[in-house]
Design an enzyme around this catalytic site. Sequence first.
Site, PDB file in Angstrom:
ATOM      1  N   GLY A  54       0.877  -1.174   0.000  1.00  0.00           N
ATOM      2  CA  GLY A  54       0.000   0.000   0.000  1.00  0.00           C
ATOM      3  C   GLY A  54       0.913   1.222   0.000  1.00  0.00           C
ATOM      4  O   GLY A  54       1.858   1.300   0.798  1.00  0.00           O
ATOM      5  N   ALA A  55       0.614   2.185  -0.873  1.00  0.00           N
ATOM      6  CA  ALA A  55       1.548   3.290  -1.112  1.00  0.00           C
ATOM      7  C   ALA A  55       1.950   4.052   0.160  1.00  0.00           C
ATOM      8  O   ALA A  55       3.150   4.188   0.453  1.00  0.00           O
ATOM      9  CB  ALA A  55       0.957   4.224  -2.163  1.00  0.00           C
ATOM     10  N   ARG A  96      10.479  -0.762  -4.647  1.00  0.00           N
ATOM     11  CA  ARG A  96       9.347  -0.938  -5.580  1.00  0.00           C
ATOM     12  C   ARG A  96       9.248   0.356  -6.394  1.00  0.00           C
ATOM     13  O   ARG A  96       9.443   1.431  -5.845  1.00  0.00           O
ATOM     14  CB  ARG A  96       8.020  -1.180  -4.832  1.00  0.00           C
ATOM     15  N   ASP A 244      -1.304   5.057  -6.185  1.00  0.00           N
ATOM     16  CA  ASP A 244       0.128   4.850  -5.936  1.00  0.00           C
ATOM     17  C   ASP A 244       0.976   6.009  -6.452  1.00  0.00           C
ATOM     18  O   ASP A 244       2.085   6.240  -5.967  1.00  0.00           O
ATOM     19  CB  ASP A 244       0.588   3.528  -6.558  1.00  0.00           C
ATOM     20  N   ASN A 254      -2.803   3.166 -10.049  1.00  0.00           N
ATOM     21  CA  ASN A 254      -3.297   2.398  -8.898  1.00  0.00           C
ATOM     22  C   ASN A 254      -3.343   0.931  -9.311  1.00  0.00           C
ATOM     23  O   ASN A 254      -3.038   0.578 -10.462  1.00  0.00           O
ATOM     24  CB  ASN A 254      -4.676   2.911  -8.465  1.00  0.00           C
ATOM     25  N   LYS A 255      -3.714   0.094  -8.384  1.00  0.00           N
ATOM     26  CA  LYS A 255      -3.717  -1.352  -8.615  1.00  0.00           C
ATOM     27  C   LYS A 255      -4.370  -1.726  -9.939  1.00  0.00           C
ATOM     28  O   LYS A 255      -5.411  -1.170 -10.294  1.00  0.00           O
ATOM     29  CB  LYS A 255      -4.431  -2.023  -7.435  1.00  0.00           C
TER      30      LYS A 255
HETATM   31  O1  MRU Z   1       0.660  -3.823  -4.725  1.00  0.00           O
HETATM   32  P1  MRU Z   1       0.024  -3.127  -3.557  1.00  0.00           P
HETATM   33  O2  MRU Z   1      -0.834  -4.017  -2.730  1.00  0.00           O
HETATM   34  O3  MRU Z   1       1.033  -2.357  -2.747  1.00  0.00           O
HETATM   35  O4  MRU Z   1      -0.944  -2.057  -4.233  1.00  0.00           O
HETATM   36  C1  MRU Z   1      -1.639  -1.177  -3.413  1.00  0.00           C
HETATM   37  C2  MRU Z   1      -2.597  -0.332  -4.153  1.00  0.00           C
HETATM   38  O5  MRU Z   1      -2.636  -0.315  -5.362  1.00  0.00           O
HETATM   39  C3  MRU Z   1      -3.445   0.588  -3.355  1.00  0.00           C
HETATM   40  O6  MRU Z   1      -4.670   0.797  -3.976  1.00  0.00           O
HETATM   41  C4  MRU Z   1      -2.723   1.929  -3.243  1.00  0.00           C
HETATM   42  O7  MRU Z   1      -1.435   1.758  -2.724  1.00  0.00           O
HETATM   43  C5  MRU Z   1      -3.462   2.910  -2.452  1.00  0.00           C
HETATM   44  S1  MRU Z   1      -3.543   2.391  -0.801  1.00  0.00           S
HETATM   45  C6  MRU Z   1      -3.798   3.464   0.306  1.00  0.00           C
END
Ligand code: MRU
Length: 347
Positions: A54-55, A96, A244, A254-255
């Site tokens: 999570g970012a 990352r 992100d 984002n994801k």
């Molecule tokens: O690969 P991840 O689980 O780190 O991806 C996270 C996401 O894409 C979240 O939607 C993003 O970080 C926002 S979280 C507050």
Amino acid sequence: MSLLLAETRIQALSLVAEGCDLLDQTQLPEREVKIRITTPQEMIAAIQALVVRGAPAIGVAGGFGAVLSARLHQHQSLPVAYRAIQEDLHSLYHARPTAVNLMWAVKRFQLLLDEASWSTTMDIVTAFETLARTIEHDDIKMCQQMGHHGASLIPTGAGILTHCNTGALATAGIGTALGVVRTAFINDKTLRVFADETRPRLQGAKLTVWECLKDDIPVTLLSDNMSAWLMKQGQVDVVMVGADRIAKNGDTANKIGTYLLALAAKAHDIPFYVVAPSSTLDITLANGEAIPIEERSAREVTHFEETALSVDDSRLQVFNPAFDVTPGSLITAIITEQGIHRAPYCF
Ligand code: MRU
């Protein structure tokens, strides 16, 4: 709007005297296991394996990793420690590539290391600890502020579709999009969350569902290919996701799967909101084209844990980008700790 602050007891990471404690997200929801790490290399491995993810959370984790580095080298001479910490910061920065919060946080330690005139190595440790805790506390506060602004956009009894995990596990506080849900839920117990499972790592099915149930927030799980149909049924009033990295013009990484949701929301005239702290803004990028997209291992797609989902054949090619970029033009509003920003975006 109530001024009550939303809460949760879920804590993804904490800095302690002996190291850093991480709630191992790869073991959720089956097991709630805290692991203690003591070196920056262990922090990098934990970030890459999604033990912490999570970012905003990986921004905070980057800061804790910097502290672990300073502590690790505290008994060395100042020049030796300085060089070793610099190398660790470089590695943390690149752990990352997509979530800019990590770079944003690590850069602050790089600047601090370069700008201050140090008398002893211990001084670096103390200053790094202070900065890491500041970043953590600021993140907690920004989550509360985003929750406050975002809750005003949620109609009573709304069906809120969300993607990936944007809650306490993804931040130091109550979350970004899920933090808004937590805040709205204080006054409206009739709202409902729809959680996309979020293939391939299932952050929705494993983490968002776990968080919602822990805090008694009504949640319905759906697989990723069901969202458009759910919208068509009139069940979704808002889509709310995290981010992100957000470019100057509002293009948002984002994801993977977020872009598809934004397109479906547009087709059904459903508001599509992005919730992210200012540490997720990257105003050095005019638009989303230059956002680096992490490609993860093929195994995440070909397997579910130890179970093969596809054929074991070297001719098979796999596409596994961890993120996509949603054009700012598809985003109804971006909620930061500063307020609600609407298109055309110019951060
Ligand atoms: O690969 P991840 O689980 O780190 O991806 C996270 C996401 O894409 C979240 O939607 C993003 O970080 C926002 S979280 C507050």
